[in-house]
Design an enzyme around this catalytic site. Structure first.
Site, mmCIF file in Angstrom:
data_model
loop_
_atom_site.group_PDB
_atom_site.id
_atom_site.type_symbol
_atom_site.label_atom_id
_atom_site.label_comp_id
_atom_site.label_asym_id
_atom_site.label_seq_id
_atom_site.Cartn_x
_atom_site.Cartn_y
_atom_site.Cartn_z
ATOM 1 N N LYS A 107 55.862 -43.958 -34.835
ATOM 2 C CA LYS A 107 56.199 -44.978 -33.840
ATOM 3 C C LYS A 107 55.341 -46.208 -34.118
ATOM 4 C CE LYS A 107 57.088 -41.314 -30.511
ATOM 5 N NZ LYS A 107 56.622 -40.607 -29.296
ATOM 6 N N GLY A 135 60.601 -40.597 -29.092
ATOM 7 C CA GLY A 135 60.775 -40.216 -27.697
ATOM 8 C C GLY A 135 59.553 -39.533 -27.125
ATOM 9 N N LYS A 190 55.998 -49.027 -26.502
ATOM 10 C CA LYS A 190 55.444 -48.191 -25.424
ATOM 11 C C LYS A 190 53.970 -47.898 -25.675
ATOM 12 C CE LYS A 190 55.050 -44.113 -27.626
ATOM 13 N NZ LYS A 190 53.936 -43.142 -27.599
ATOM 14 N N SER A 253 47.432 -38.920 -24.116
ATOM 15 C CA SER A 253 47.785 -40.090 -24.925
ATOM 16 C C SER A 253 46.540 -40.797 -25.445
ATOM 17 C CB SER A 253 48.621 -41.063 -24.086
ATOM 18 O OG SER A 253 48.671 -42.333 -24.699
ATOM 19 N N VAL A 276 44.998 -45.078 -33.061
ATOM 20 C CA VAL A 276 45.557 -45.721 -31.875
ATOM 21 C C VAL A 276 46.673 -46.643 -32.367
ATOM 22 C CG1 VAL A 276 45.098 -47.127 -29.840
ATOM 23 C CG2 VAL A 276 43.324 -45.595 -30.718
ATOM 24 N N GLU A 277 47.907 -46.106 -32.425
ATOM 25 C CA GLU A 277 49.028 -46.856 -32.997
ATOM 26 C C GLU A 277 49.290 -48.167 -32.256
ATOM 27 O OE1 GLU A 277 50.726 -46.406 -35.709
ATOM 28 O OE2 GLU A 277 51.369 -44.340 -36.017
#
Length: 327
Positions: A107, A135, A190, A253, A276-277
């Site tokens: 992502k 997702g 997100k 998360s 930490v994308e």
């Protein structure tokens, strides 16, 4: 005829997806590890002690540290960080047959070029069919067999449906989509918004502020997706809103935890050894939004905090004093 599926990447998420695909019963699944020692350990113990300790993996799941296991695969899942996808494609491309299916499971947006990962892989792996899986799904939940639903998007709905049926199992459900752009942008943004929600929590700004940020962040995601040719409705589904709710509220998360620490200290400091994308995606998304004239105040605020141009207090003040407008 049974399909051969290889999951590339033995981190927590790759291992969980390999376990889920094995339990579907429709594919012979192999988990390709970079570290031969880790591969040998999993062969012996059936446990990924490094990334998913205590969770036994299915007996039917195979393990390999040899990239040649890709030579006769029908489907490959690329489950490594977004910024490592290009290098993986370059290293493994010679093992991927023409017209085979490659599914990116990261992502993010490429930091250097601003490319979506499907576009990046199409340029690095010409002739292969590129899809994306995204997702709301934490690796530990998937590996434990807890009910999880995600999205798989391909160039055509028919191909997406075939992949979704291949990988889905008793507790892991994939929905098919043909909107690769919307699915990827929802997954990338997100993470940025989860950092913002963490900042709110860490700074003690309250649940009302979190709710406002999630809803206004969703509006940003919709505008951004539409500006790049995606469907604004896509980000209101699992790959956008669903993933945002999960990542912005659960302390599993990494992006949320990073935001909490940033909110507590007032300034950003990336943790060593933890991916930490959203930190990488924030600056790229802010730059792309500016180029397309897309209004992204929350994303811009997160990027400014991470880059040290604003502290948390100044960023919150800038958001709350913007001109009043309609919703």
């Amino acid at each position: 005829m049974t399909k051969r599926l290889v999951v590339v990447g033995s981190g927590a998420f790759g291992t969980a997806l390999a376990a889920a695909a094995t339990l579907s019963g429709d594919a012979e699944t192999t988990l390709l590890c970079r570290d031969p020692a880790q591969c040998d350990e999993m062969l012996t113990t059936r446990v990924n002690a490094r990334n998913l300790p205590g969770l036994r993996l299915p007996d039917a799941l195979s393990f390999s540290a040899d990239p040649s296991c890709l030579d006769d695969a029908d489907v490959a899942l690329f489950v490594m960080p977004s910024q490592a996808q290009r290098a993986a494609a370059q290293a493994l491309g010679r093992h991927l047959r023409p017209n085979m299916a490659v599914i990116t499971c990261a992502k993010g947006i490429d930091r250097e070029t601003g490319e979506l990962l499907t576009d990046l892989l199409e340029s690095e792996l010409p002739g292969r069919r590129i899809s994306v899986l995204s997702g709301p799904g934490f690796a530990a939940d998937i590996a434990k067999g807890l009910p999880t639903a995600m999205v798989l998007a391909s160039a055509t709905l028919e191909e997406a449906d075939a992949h979704a049926r291949l990988i889905s199992g008793p507790t892991f459900r994939l929905y098919a989509s043909s909107d690769r752009i919307g699915v990827q942008l929802g997954g990338a943004l997100k993470n940025v918004l989860a950092i913002a929600c963490g900042i709110i929590e860490g700074a003690g700004l309250g649940d009302s502020a979190r709710a406002a940020l999630i809803s206004r962040g969703l509006a940003e995601m919709s505008r951004f997706a539409a500006a790049f040719g995606g469907d604004a409705h896509t980000v209101r589904g699992l790959s956008g809103l669903g993933d945002l709710v999960l990542t912005a509220t659960s302390h599993q998360s990494r992006n949320l935890r990073f935001g909490i620490e940033t909110g507590r200290s007032g300034r950003a400091a990336l943790p060593s050894g933890e991916l930490v994308e959203g930190a990488a995606a924030a600056a790229v998304a802010a730059r792309l939004a500016a180029e397309r004239g897309v209004d992204m105040p929350v994303t811009n605020a997160v990027a400014s905090i991470i880059e040290g141009r604003l502290d948390v207090a100044a960023a919150m003040n800038a958001l709350m004093t913007r001109p009043i407008t309609t919703e």
